[in-house]
Each structure stands twice: as structure tokens, then as C-alpha cells.
Enzyme design. Structure first.
Site, short mmCIF file in Angstrom:
data_model
loop_
_atom_site.label_atom_id
_atom_site.label_comp_id
_atom_site.label_asym_id
_atom_site.label_seq_id
_atom_site.Cartn_x
_atom_site.Cartn_y
_atom_site.Cartn_z
N SER A 11 57.86 47.90 36.94
CA SER A 11 58.52 48.53 35.69
C SER A 11 60.07 48.76 35.86
O SER A 11 60.66 48.67 36.88
CB SER A 11 57.94 50.10 35.67
OG SER A 11 58.41 50.87 36.44
N ASP A 12 60.54 48.80 34.83
CA ASP A 12 62.01 49.17 34.52
C ASP A 12 62.20 50.72 34.86
O ASP A 12 61.17 51.54 35.24
CB ASP A 12 62.82 48.88 33.43
CG ASP A 12 64.25 48.57 33.26
OD1 ASP A 12 65.06 49.19 34.47
OD2 ASP A 12 64.80 47.99 32.54
N TYR A 13 63.31 51.12 35.31
CA TYR A 13 63.74 52.55 35.44
C TYR A 13 62.95 53.52 34.63
O TYR A 13 63.25 53.78 33.25
CB TYR A 13 65.30 52.79 35.40
CG TYR A 13 65.73 53.91 36.11
CD1 TYR A 13 66.00 54.03 37.54
CD2 TYR A 13 65.76 55.30 35.49
CE1 TYR A 13 66.56 55.23 38.06
CE2 TYR A 13 66.37 56.43 36.04
CZ TYR A 13 66.85 56.20 37.33
OH TYR A 13 67.37 57.42 37.80
#
Length: 762
Positions: A303-305
Site C-alpha cells: 500500500s502507499d503510506y
């Protein structure tokens, strides 16, 4: 408390940890892993793991010991206690950390895990190595302006050499998003608006980061991001909604990802945005059906942040547990920063909401990647305190940074051959970016230091070698006026032979979360430009920017304009090489500069519409804004040299391309100027009639050639049916017989030389 000291004792303890690891039974089992042939050994390890330990292998956190820029870019949040983070690692609660403080931090963490954890599974260390580690190269969009994918491969190779030397196993790059709205701040991280250019640079950067073998101590795992269509955010607003047809998704936004995966990228990052109502982080069709099923992707998805947790704000998940369930079932293997997987995956499996086989599959992919990186063979493979220093900012690396800086600059305009300048001239360097030591590296630099970069005054003075005179005056701030600044700048201009006007965007105006409503010059700088133009002195505009800009007034009217972007460690030297003729500009725009900011989103390969205006005078009830043609001020592919390039004599092998054959298209390019120069010769086509409407032009190939003064060269391109394909009515690649326009030209808007050919029937 963080122990920032690297003592002889710690180095010896690191060696002891390596020895202890090498003698352990787990090492004997895992160091023999060939992830391509011996998945059974990894399965034996997975069988020993608790659900909590499995979830831990899917949990990635910002390093609690990041410091400085890293902490500002990715705040560790509640994970700011380094001893606790180490303890969590030993307890098997995380797979690794990102943007940490180099080899010293990595050594402490890996040593603790290898000596104290139950299963001795090595940590994986990641970082945002976007355009360099300690040696900083031009921002990616600038490097794309070189139209040399091989250059990007070389700079990525040096970045990997330096970063891997400091303990980094995995980089969150390349960003391969196509960007067609220059209001979007993250334009600077990609390769611009064109699909062909984007594919070539995506593949090149993957090869550079990963090298010849992922288990080498100078290689990093690459991560193609952001999957998918992040660059299509509505109104260029970061994190915003994307709503595109599947045809456009496949024809434009997915293609650079496929190029990256075909070149060996084995990780990808889910994008923040939704696509047609479904957040990418929870999009099963995107992450599983397409990526793993249709494309056969064998790597893992991160996932992104906090992107998984953010599905709550999207209105797609009701709480953190629901977000963890949705993201995991969609196909996101690893959670970055939110902690929702460690909190909820074990109970989701126990409750039957997530099949244990799926959890094991994600863990298997992550462990297999650690094996590919050589971490089971030697967990300290890339962690070496001496190597970290010995690889940093080597002369050859800095020389490459200078070469990249030169090749990235784009000369938009050079009326009267104002450039190059004489080193004996009296020069006034005016503007906020003529100052010392700031805004040189550009956004998304975690480990570089602007203080180590060569600024414009230093580079220009070195090139002048004591001849002439250089006066430096700010004139204005980036976004605010300086009392008396314009008056001082005007006085300096009047005393000079020529003015270098260094204006544009600061690092803080470009990059993530830096979307702009108008891509124009900030008002104080525009006022400065108008005042300098009123002196009547010749002006060379040096644009500092991370995106295309809409130029106005005195900036637009300046006799010479050089796009200098953010060029990194050798910015001052690279620009000076061009200003004084040690090199001739060879860069070309990877995105179009619009006539007006309100044209965005704009890209050269737009559709014609049913009411195109056509060349000439603007007509009523045609496709254009009031008073503005539907074209660019400076189009994709545009860029001048110090030569005088002319195109002639287009020759096509035959009037018809056979269905199973190919066609040669040749033009003569002549340098009618007085100096040698490099030209980027570009091949464009247009499919005149198709079952799905096609763009007014599409780049299909390009070639960079060097011509001596007065020399000519025949440049030939081969077209096959594959280059004519598009995504058809059935959402599959297709091509249809008919008439095609073909251009060999210096830009997407230039005529160059033009003809037509037919594609025959099958």
C-alpha cells in the site's frame, strides 16, 4: 533513546551477529533457498509461523530513527520510539522499515533481529531513492527531457550503488504515472505526458535500480508506482478521484507499469486514488484479476503510506478492521505505516473473514523476495559502515550528475542566438534562484544535501575563469517581494551586458501535495521580470521548475529561455556548460507548456473532436478556449540546439504496409548551423479513421543523433503493425486497415516532413 554513534564495539557486534546467524539451523535451511525452484523451504518456514508473525511480515513502518528530511517526508507518527521499534522487530511484528538513518540504524535493527528473534527472518530496509542517494541527479521528469533512457538507467545504477551500500534493499521508485495535468505536483517524479517515453524510462530505471542480479550488494528491488492512474487525478489535485474508461486506462495509464514489470520490477505500490468509484487499495479487479491474473505478476503489492486506512475517509471501509479486510482481499500484500494488518489480520483469519491460504500466499511472496535479495543468505549483505562512506559522491558519480544535468536542460527559445554567452561578458544573475545553496536538488530527496550541490553562482564563476564580471542580486523572493529588491536588481541589470533571470518554483512548490491552481510565475517574480525587461537589456530566463509552466508577459517575451528544472548535485556546473557553449542543449520537453494555465489538463496527443479548429484563424463554434488555440506554447518534444536543424526528403519504402510486414520511413536531417549539435528526431503517426477515435498525433519512436556543423544524416524508422495498434471495442489491442499520416519532426506540433501510407488488409 537513539544511539547515533557507530563504535568499534558495534561493528564487532555486527560481525558476531553475522557469525551467529551463519551457524544457526534456520540459516542452514534458508540460505539454500532458490525462490524460483524451492518454494517448499519457504513453506516450511511459514508453517512454523504464528498468525501474528505472518501479519508482521506484511507490516512496513517508517523508521523511528530517520531524522532530518526523512522524518519530515514520512513522519513515524506513533512509531517514533526506536528501542520499541527494535523490540517489535525482534518480536516479529514488522517486515522492515523505510527511510531510516543509513547503515548504522540498519545494523542495530538487523543485529537485534538476527540474535534475538524466534525465527531469525531478516528485515528488509526500504527508502525513497527517487533521483539519487547522496549524489543527486535531475528530478525524473527532467531526466526524461534527455530522451535518453540509457542515461536514466545509468543514474539509477549509481543511485542503487550508493543506497545499497548504506543498507537499502528496496526503493519506492520508479514512479511511472503518466501526467497530463501540470497542476499536479508529482509531475516531477515521472516521465511526463507521453506513453512511449514513459514506457522506455520506466523500463530503464528498473534495470538501473536492480542491476544484473537482485542479490548483488549494489542492487535494490524497484517498485513501480502508483498502481494505477494516479497521474489522472481530477483537476490535478493530489490524492483526488480518478474516473477514466477502461480503454483509456489500458491505452495510456497501465502501459508504463507493464513495461516496468516486463523489465523485472517485482513490487508495485497501490495508488491513493480511486478509479471509477473504487479505491485502488481495495480494487480486486486491478490488484488481482488484472495484475496477477491477466498479467501474471509474481511480485508483491504494498500500500502507499496509510493508503489502506484511508479507505475509511473514502467512504469505502467502515473502520480499520474493515479496511484491513478489504485491502488484503483485494490483493494488497503489505501494509505501509497504518498498522491495520498487524492489528486485524490474525483475528480476520481466525474469524474466517480472510482465508489462511491467502495470508500464507502474501507471506510467501514477501519471503521469496527477501530470498531473491540475498537476505537469507546474508542478512547484512548491504549493511556495511565502511562501504556506505566509500561509495558516496565518487568523482565518476558526480561527473554523471553533471552529464545528466546538461542533457536534461531544454532550450525553448534563443532569439538572435543570444546563447551561448561569452565568459568575458559582464553578467547580472538576478532572481531568487541565483542565490547560494538552495532549491538545487529538488523534491523527494531523503539523503542528499543542498549544501553539497553546486549552485548557479559557483558554476558560472568557475566557467568564467576570472574573465568578465558576475553580479548576483535576488530581486525578489520566490513568493514574496523583497523591500528594495527590484530597484537593486534593475541597477545591476543596467550595469550588465546580459541578464540571467533565475526564476520559477522552489522545492516546496513541486512534488507530493504541491498541486497548484495556476501554473504561472508567482506574482513577485513576474513583477521582477517586467522591471528587468524594461531596462532593455538582453535577458536569458533560467526556469527552475518541476512541471510545465504557463509563461506570461516579460518571461514569455524574453529572447532566450532555458528550462533548468531541479538538476541536483551538479546543477550550477551543468547550466554553466550550456550558458557558455561547452555543451549544446539537447533536451526536449517531456510535457507540453500550455499557452495559458486554464488549458490544463493538456497533452499533445489529444483527440480532434467533431469540431476541430484547424490551422489558421480561430473560428466560432470550434474546439478552443476564447482567444486561445487548442495547442501548446511549446509542445511535447520541443527543444532547440546551438545548431540549425532542418528536415527534408521524407521517403517511405512503399505506399502500403502489408498486414504482416513493416515499412521503412526515412528523412534527411541537416545541421545548417555553425556548431555541432544533437537532435532528437521524432516519428509520429495518426490513424485517420478507426472504430475508436484516435489522437491527432502519437509518438511511435525517436532517435538522438549528433551532427557536425554542415553535416546531414538520413534517419530511418521501421514501422510494423504492432506500432499501429490501439485498444479496440473489445478492450483488446487491435488495428484496422486504412490511411495513416506519418511525420518525422522535431516536436509533436512541428510539421517537419509529412506523408501518408496505407495499411493493407489481413
Amino acid at each position: 533513546m537513539i544511539d547515533g554513534r557507530v563504535s568499534r564495539r558495534s561493528v564487532l557486534m555486527g560481525g558476531a551477529a553475522i557469525a551467529a546467524w551463519s551457524a544457526s539451523p534456520v540459516s542452514a535451511m534458508l540460505r539454500r533457498i532458490d525462490p524460483g525452484k524451492d518454494a517448499g523451504t519457504i513453506d516450511k518456514l511459514i508453517a512454523q509461523m504464528t498468525l501474528e508473525e505472518k501479519a508482521g511480515q506484511l507490516n512496513l513502518l517508517a523508521s523511528a530513527w530517520g531524522g532530518g528530511i526523512a522524518t519530515a517526508l514520512n513522519p513515524p507518527g506513533g512509531n517514533s520510539d526506536f528501542p520499541k521499534q527494535v523490540a517489535d522487530a525482534v518480536a516479529g511484528k514488522l517486515t522492515g522499515v523505510f527511510n531510516g538513518n543509513g547503515a548504522a540504524m540498519a545494523m542495530q535493527m538487523q543485529r537485534a533481529v538476527m540474535s534475538g528473534s524466534r525465527l531469525k527472518i531478516p528485515l528488509m530496509f526500504a527508502a525513497d531513492i527517487i533521483h539519487g542517494h547522496r549524489t543527486i541527479f535531475p528530478v525524473p521528469v527532467a531526466e526524461a527531457a534527455s530522451f535518453e533512457p540509457e542515461l536514466a538507467e545509468r543514474t539509477a545504477r549509481v543511485a542503487a550503488y550508493e543506497a545499497a551500500g548504506s543498507g537499502v534493499d528496496w526503493t519506492f521508485a520508479p514512479m511511472v504515472d503518466i501526467a497530463r495535468d501540470q497542476r499536479w505536483g508529482r509531475t516531477m517524479e515521472g516521465a511526463g505526458e507521453d506513453v512511449v517515453l514513459g514506457c522506455l524510462f520506466a523500463a530503464a530505471r528498473v534495470r538501473g535500480f536492480q542491476g544484473s542480479s537482485l542479490d548483488a550488494d549494489d542492487a535494490m528491488l524497484s517498485c513501480a508506482k502508483h498502481f494505477a492512474a494516479y497521474g489522472a487525478a481530477e483537476a490535478g489535485l493530489d490524492y483526488s478521484t480518478v474516473d477514466v474508461s477502461e480503454r483509456t486506462l489500458r491505452d495510456v495509464y497501465l502501459r508504463p507499469f507493464k513495461a516496468a514489470f516486463d523489465s523485472g520490477a517485482l513490487s508495485t505500490m497501490a495508488s491513493f486514488n480511486e478509479i471509477s468509484g473504487v479505491p485502488s487499495t481495495g480494487n480486486h479487479w486491478l490488484m488481482t484479476d488484472l495484475l496477477r491474473g491477466e498479467w501474471g505478476f509474481k511480485g508483491f503489492v504494498v500500500s502507499d503510506y496509510t493508503g489502506d486506512e484511508e479507505m475509511i475517509a473514502h467512504g469505502f471501509a467502515k473502520d480499520r478492521r474493515d479496511a484491513a479486510r478489504i485491502a488484503f482481499l483485494a490483493g494488497v500484500d503489505m501494509s505501509m505505516q497504518s498498522g491495520v494488518y498487524t492489528e486485524h489480520l490474525p483475528s480476520l483469519v481466525r474469524d474466517g473473514a480472510v482465508p489462511q491460504a491467502l495470508l500464507d500466499g502474501s507471506v510467501r511472496r514477501v519471503l521469496a523476495m527477501k530470498a531473491k535479495l540475498g537476505l537469507f543468505d546474508n542478512p547484512f549483505r548491504r549493511i556495511d559502515l565502511k562501504r556506505e562512506k566509500s561509495r558516496s559522491r565518487l568523482p565518476a558519480s558526480l561527473a554523471l550528475a553533471r552529464e545528466a544535468a546538461v542533457k536534461s536542460c531544454v532550450l525553448l527559445k534563443n532569439d538572435g542566438n543570444l546563447l551561448p554567452l561569452s565568459p568575458s561578458a559582464t553578467i547580472a544573475l538576478i532572481g531568487p534562484f541565483g542565490s547560494v545553496g538552495q532549491d538545487l536538488n529538488g523534491p523527494w530527496v531523503v539523503y542528499g544535501d543542498n549544501k553539497q550541490a553546486i549552485d548557479l553562482p559557483a558554476g558560472i564563476r568557475t566557467a568564467m575563469k576570472g574573465r568578465g564580471r558576475l553580479t548576483v542580486v535576488a530581486g525578489s523572493g520566490v513568493e514574496s517581494a523583497i523591500p528594495g529588491g527590484i530597484e537593486a536588481a534593475v541597477a545591476a541589470a543596467r550595469g550588465a551586458d546580459v541578464v540571467l533571470l533565475a526564476i520559477g518554483e522552489s522545492e516546496a512548490m513541486s512534488g507530493e501535495a504541491k498541486s497548484r491552481t495556476e501554473i504561472v510565475m508567482p506574482a513577485p517574480q513576474q513583477a521582477l521580470a517586467e522591471a528587468i525587461a524594461a531596462t532593455g537589456k538582453p535577458v536569458v530566463v533560467l526556469l527552475r521548475n518541476g512541471r510545465a509552466l504557463a509563461l506570461e508577459g516579460a518571461v514569455k517575451a524574453a529572447p532566450a529561455i532555458l528550462v533548468t528544472w531541479f538538476l541536483g548535485s551538479e546543477m550550477g556546473n551543468g547550466v554553466a556548460d550550456l550558458l557558455f557553449g561547452a555543451a549544446s542543449p539537447s533536451g526536449r520537453l517531456p510535457m507540453s507548456f500550455p499557452i495559458a494555465s486554464g488549458q490544463e489538463p493538456y497533452h499533445y496527443d489529444h483527440k480532434p473532436t467533431g469540431r476541430p479548429n484547424g490551422p489558421g484563424k480561430l473560428q466560432e463554434y470550434k474546439a478552443h478556449y476564447q482567444g486561445v488555440p487548442n495547442e501548446a506554447l511549446y509542445a511535447f518534444g520541443h527543444g532547440l540546439t546551438y545548431g540549425d536543424m532542418r528536415y527534408s526528403n521524407l521517403v517511405i519504402d512503399a505506399p502500403t504496409m502489408a498486414w504482416g510486414g513493416s515499412l521503412g520511413v526515412t528523412a534527411t536531417v541537416t545541421n545548417a548551423g555553425r556548431v555541432a549539435a544533437e537532435e532528437v528526431v521524432q516519428l509520429y503517426i495518426r490513424d485517420r479513421v478507426a472504430s475508436v477515435t484516435r489522437p491527432v498525433r502519437e509518438l511511435k519512436a525517436f532517435r538522438k543523433i549528433r551532427l557536425a556543423a554542415g553535416a546531414s544524416a538520413q534517419v530511418m524508422f521501421k514501422l510494423s503493425r504492432a506500432e499501429l495498434e490501439f485498444i479496440g471495442m473489445g478492450l483488446k489491442p487491435t488495428v484496422e486497415p486504412g490511411t495513416f499520416d506519418v511525420w518525422i519532426a522535431p516536436s509533436a506540433q512541428a510539421d517537419g516532413v509529412h506523408s501518408t501510407f496505407e495499411l493493407g488488409a489481413a
